[in-house]
Write a protein that holds these residues in place. Structure first.
Motif: not given
Lengths: 678, 315
Positions: A655-662
């Motif tokens: 859960q890095s907080g990056s929407i791209h990763l999600y």
């Protein structure tokens, strides 16, 4: 559709819903809210008793498929004999507890929202009755969850206290852990049966391969075991019960634990139809361990409600002893003796529900009167609260399995089913295991008696140990009525066990095809036999008669002979000094010999600090702190939680907080699903 | 029916009447073994008579539990004697004479006695109650397992069934199960009857007494009931020892001749047990309280061996 039983079922459910609704709508006026909420609950309980009797004695089962079925008849209710018996147990206890609650809930008026309590209370009973009545596993799980959540909210009712919130948290985590195993078991059965319906489960269950049956058996043992509180899954019990209000503890300990026993019997006996003999041995061993450790930990407590909570662990163990013996006999095809074990277990389900609810109500009354749950601060309450004391004494005698009260009857049957393990020629190992388990039960009974001599003696006898105890007054009439009803049932079921064994008849006939009457005797005696003819008997009614006559003769002799009963009242001799409350024996001191005898189990720790005025002759102050090692918390739960927290920390990296990763995660998942799950 | 009931009542009167004598015989024997002259064997009767004529002093701190306890204690023991085959197996209430019931009737009396010990608020009573319940917690399984061993070998927990079964087999003296179970029950009996090396029935020294400590606040008539109760409990346990393991000579009907013989044999057995108990009491010192569980664990293991012996020796 509208048979008598069906209508009774709808009335019960309707009244509970109505009660909850009325109670919460009138929350602004506490008196009205209490009256409407608990009157409905009491009326619903009466309807519930009638429903159970109509199913068991009338032989008319509930079969209700609601027209708005979604998937696979998911709104179907079916009350067979087993469910009918448990509905009686639930309803009898809720009737008494509801009567008790009129006075008890009034204590909360003005301080807490009693309307909310009324709503949750009614929904809680509703969930318990509906889950036993569920016709399929989806509905069962729905009400199982409703029961867990309403009881959780009731446990944290006094949520101002952080300890209460913590107790509630442990409860809700443990109960969901258990639910997970139950869901798994139900899904495995669904895969085989192609339906969630219990009737379909039961049709395919007995024919399943042994490995699958064993998996399901182990899953339900852990799943329902968590709710029932068998050791080592018991840790939530001694935390949740003291936190909950008195009437809720009575319901939770008295009947909520029993719904887990219901689920276990339903799956293992009804659906799977028993299994290899080692299942029974496992349950038997779990039973002995739970019974012994439960009562031993209870002895070390001096918070009355924690003490009672540990006794629930003990009594669930005793119920498992009967069930284990029954499973062993079933594995060997001896259905007559399997009936004996099952009847013993179910009788103890009834008994424990009644006397444990009674004791929790007693503890609630004492708490109302003294504002404390610490036994070391009580004493002398029998003179101040004669009725509560009398009812608590009856509960104590019953739970200690002393004749002529009900606890003796079910323990007698349990003893007999354990001894039959040895007499029935099932091989040397079982012939030794049976009597040893019997000795374990004897040890449990004797320790329970010791524990209740302490619980009753320290709370109710001698002199008050605090000003709170000294000022205690008898509680409201409705509370006494609730306790009195349960005490009466303890007595009646003890001297006329046939009143319960007759109710068990349809249950054992449905599950095992064996009748309880006349094998378990009639009104004149209780019999523990595989066949109607022989078998050891005891005659509780004759015993009561003998005890009464002998006591009367002794009393008359004392009155009439010689000078009669000349009595001089004076103070207790105390070596020439005045007797003060702090010289009395305390609860901790009372259990000290047992703490020393079983020190390998308790691992007691103590710290003594001494302050001196002039070392080493004149001491100013000595502080003593003693405790026992919480073995299960230290060895099992703490490492597990630590490991779990560590694992969660690792997972947090995702859960890095990056929407791209999600978005990338979603894409990968989609591809994987498309590849593997076409 | 009337005959059977009369037999039961006669057995109760016999047990209650004989109980103080057995206590007296043990006391006299102990005195002789200690080269004292000692009081006569009928002294316990005189003690009871004396207590019946004294006023009773009751503590003002006590509740009704203190008043009812002597009645419940003695009544539960008398009820147990009504269901026990003493000189004949043909009583009316023998069908209810179950070993589990008998042991739990003892427990009922003990439960109330321990409560009464706490009732006066004195530390002596509390200490005695606490010790009594701790010792009995270990003694009860130790007493039940040998009886279970006998019950399992005869297929029933009913005393009449066990006694008739052992009597018919007629090989009591040869079976290892019976001997092991007998020794195990004998050890448990020492604890249950409150004798040295577990408890000392003669002491009134506060720190060593168990049973006597609970009676400390009693006087006069209630004390008489409790003293008779203690003697009766001792005799009941002796009767179990004598009849369950060696039922030799017990009558099976109402014939006066056989009843008479049975009575004589029974009394001989009980007196013999009393003498053995006196010898044991004289030759041992009282044990430390926390050594007692080890002794009872030994008894427990013996009865376990007794149960296993069935398979080893096919006995």
């Amino acid at each position: 559709m509208f048979t008598f039983s069906n209508i009774l079922f709808l009335v019960t459910v309707g009244l509970l819903l109505l009660g909850g609704l009325l109670s919460v709508l009138t929350f602004g006026r506490p008196r009205l809210s209490i009256i409407s909420g608990f009157t409905s609950a009491a009326a619903a309980s009466l309807a519930g008793v009638a429903l159970g009797l109509s199913v068991l004695i009338g032989g008319q089962q509930v079969n209700l498929v609601l027209p708005w079925a979604l998937v696979d008849n998911s709104l179907s209710f079916a009350v067979g004999p087993l469910a009918g018996f448990f509905i009686i147990v639930i309803s009898v206890v809720s009737l008494a507890v509801s009567i008790f609650s009129f006075g008890y809930a009034a204590e909360y008026a003005g301080k807490h929202n009693v309307g909310l309590m009324g709503l949750l209370y009614n929904l809680f009973i509703l969930a318990m009755i509906c889950l036993t009545a569920s016709g399929n596993s989806l509905l069962f799980l729905f009400f199982w969850e409703l029961m867990a959540l309403t009881s959780y909210l009731l446990v944290v009712f006094e949520h101002g206290d952080s300890r209460v919130r913590q107790a509630g948290f442990i409860y809700v985590v443990m109960t969901h852990l258990g639910t997970m195993f139950i869901v798994l078991a139900f899904l495995l059965l669904y895969r085989e049966a192609g339906s969630f319906n219990f009737a379909r489960y039961a049709a395919v269950g007995p024919g399943l391969p042994v490995a699958l049956k064993t998996t399901i058996f182990l899953l339900v043992t852990v799943g329902f075991g968590t709710k029932a509180g068998i050791i080592p899954l018991h840790i939530w019990l001694p935390k949740a019960h003291p936190a909950a209000p008195g009437n809720v503890s009575a319901l939770m300990s008295g009947v909520m634990l029993k719904t887990a026993i219901y689920g276990f019997i339903k799956i293992v006996f009804d659906v799977l139809g028993g299994g290899p003999a080692w299942w029974g041995v496992l349950i038997l061993v779990l039973g002995v361990i739970s019974a012994l450790l439960g009562v031993m930990y209870a002895l070390m407590e001096h918070d009355i409600k924690r003490l009672l909570a540990y006794h629930s662990v003990e009594n669930i163990g005793i119920i498992l002893l009967g069930l284990g013996a029954s499973l062993i006999f079933l594995a060997y095809g001896n259905r007559a003796l399997a009936m004996l074990g099952l009847a013993a277990a179910l009788f103890h389900v009834f008994n424990h529900a009644v006397f444990k609810a009674l004791l929790f109500l007693g503890a609630g009354s004492v708490h109302v009167a003294t504002r404390t749950r610490d036994m070391e601060k009580m004493g002398g309450l029998l003179k101040r609260m004669p009725w509560t004391g009398f009812f608590f004494l009856i509960g104590s005698i019953s739970i200690s399995a002393l004749p002529p009260f009900n606890g003796f009857v079910s323990e007698y049957l349990t003893f007999q089913s354990l001894l039959q393990l040895a007499s029935a020629h099932l091989g040397p190992a079982l012939s030794v295991l049976g009597p040893v388990a019997g000795a374990g039960l004897a040890l449990t009974g004797a320790l329970a008696a010791a524990c209740f001599v302490k619980a009753f003696g320290i709370q109710f006898l001698a002199m008050p140990r605090s000003s709170n105890a000294e000022r205690a007054r008898e509680v409201a009439v409705s509370m006494r009525l609730g306790m009195g009803l349960l005490a009466l049932i303890c007595f009646v079921a003890g001297v006329m066990p046939a009143s319960v064994t007759r109710l068990l008849d349809p249950v054992t006939r449905a599950l095992l095809g064996v009748s309880t009457t006349p094998a378990l005797g009639g009104y004149r005696w209780l019999q523990a036999a595989a066949s109607p003819g022989g078998g050891p008997k005891v005659a509780p009614l004759a015993l009561l008669l003998v005890l009464t006559i002998v006591t009367f003769v002794l009393y008359m002799f004392n009155r009439l002979y010689g000078k009669g009963m000349a009595v001089r009242r004076t103070e207790t001799w105390n070596c020439g000094t005045d007797l003060a409350p702090n010289m009395e024996y305390t609860a901790t001191a009372f259990s000290k010999p047992i703490r020393i005898i079983f020190k390998r189990i308790f691992l007691p720790q103590r710290e003594i600090e001494t302050d001196y005025v002039l070392k080493p002759y004149f001491t100013a102050e000595i502080r003593y702190r003693g405790s026992i090692k919480p073995v299960f918390e230290d060895a099992l739960y703490r490492p597990t939680t630590r490991w779990f927290v560590k694992l969660s920390d690792k997972i947090r990296l995702l859960q890095s907080g990056s929407i791209h990763l999600y978005l990338a995660y979603i894409f990968v998942t989609l591809v994987v699903l498309l590849v593997f799950a076409r | 029916m009337v005959k059977a009931l009369a037999l039961n009542v006669f057995q109760v009167v016999l047990l209650a009447g004989l109980a103080p004598l057995v206590t007296g015989i043990i006391k006299k024997t102990k005195a002789l073994l200690q080269t004292r002259r000692g009081p006569g064997v009928f002294q316990p009767y005189l003690d009871l008579y004396k207590l019946l004529h004294k006023e009773s002093v009751v503590s003002e701190h006590t509740s009704w539990i203190f008043v009812v306890t002597p009645y419940i204690y003695l009544a539960s023991l008398l009820a147990a004697s009504l269901m026990l085959p003493v000189i004949s197996t043909a009583g009316l209430l023998n069908f209810s004479g179950d070993v589990i019931l008998i042991i739990y009737l003892f427990a009922l009396g003990r439960f109330f006695l321990a409560l009464a010990g706490l009732d006066a608020g004195s530390a002596f009573g509390g200490m005695a109650s606490s010790r009594e319940m701790a010792i009995s917690a270990v003694a009860e399984p130790a007493a039940m397992l040998p009886l279970f061993a006998m019950a399992v070998s005869q297929g029933s927990t009913n005393l009449t069934a066990v006694i008739t079964g052992v009597d018919k087999a007629g090989q009591a003296l040869l079976s290892p199960t019976i001997w092991l179970a007998f020794i195990a029950f004998f050890i448990a009996a020492i604890a249950e009857t409150g004798r040295i090396p577990v408890d000392n029935p003669d002491t009134h020294l506060e720190l060593t007494m168990i049973h006597e400590g609970m009676l400390l606040e009693y006087s006069g008539r209630p004390l008489a009931l409790l003293t008779l109760g203690a003697s009766l409990k001792q005799l009941l346990i002796f009767t179990l020892l004598a009849n369950v393991f060696f039922p030799l000579g017990i009558s099976t009907g109402y014939g006066l001749g056989s009843l008479g013989t049975a009575l004589l044999v029974y009394m001989a057995k009980v007196v013999l047990l009393g003498l053995v108990m006196a010898v044991i009491e004289t030759s041992f010192a009282k044990m430390r309280l926390f050594k007692v569980p080890d002794l009872l664990l030994g008894s427990f293991l013996l009865s376990l061996l007794g149960i296993a012996a069935k398979f080893v020796f096919r006995g």
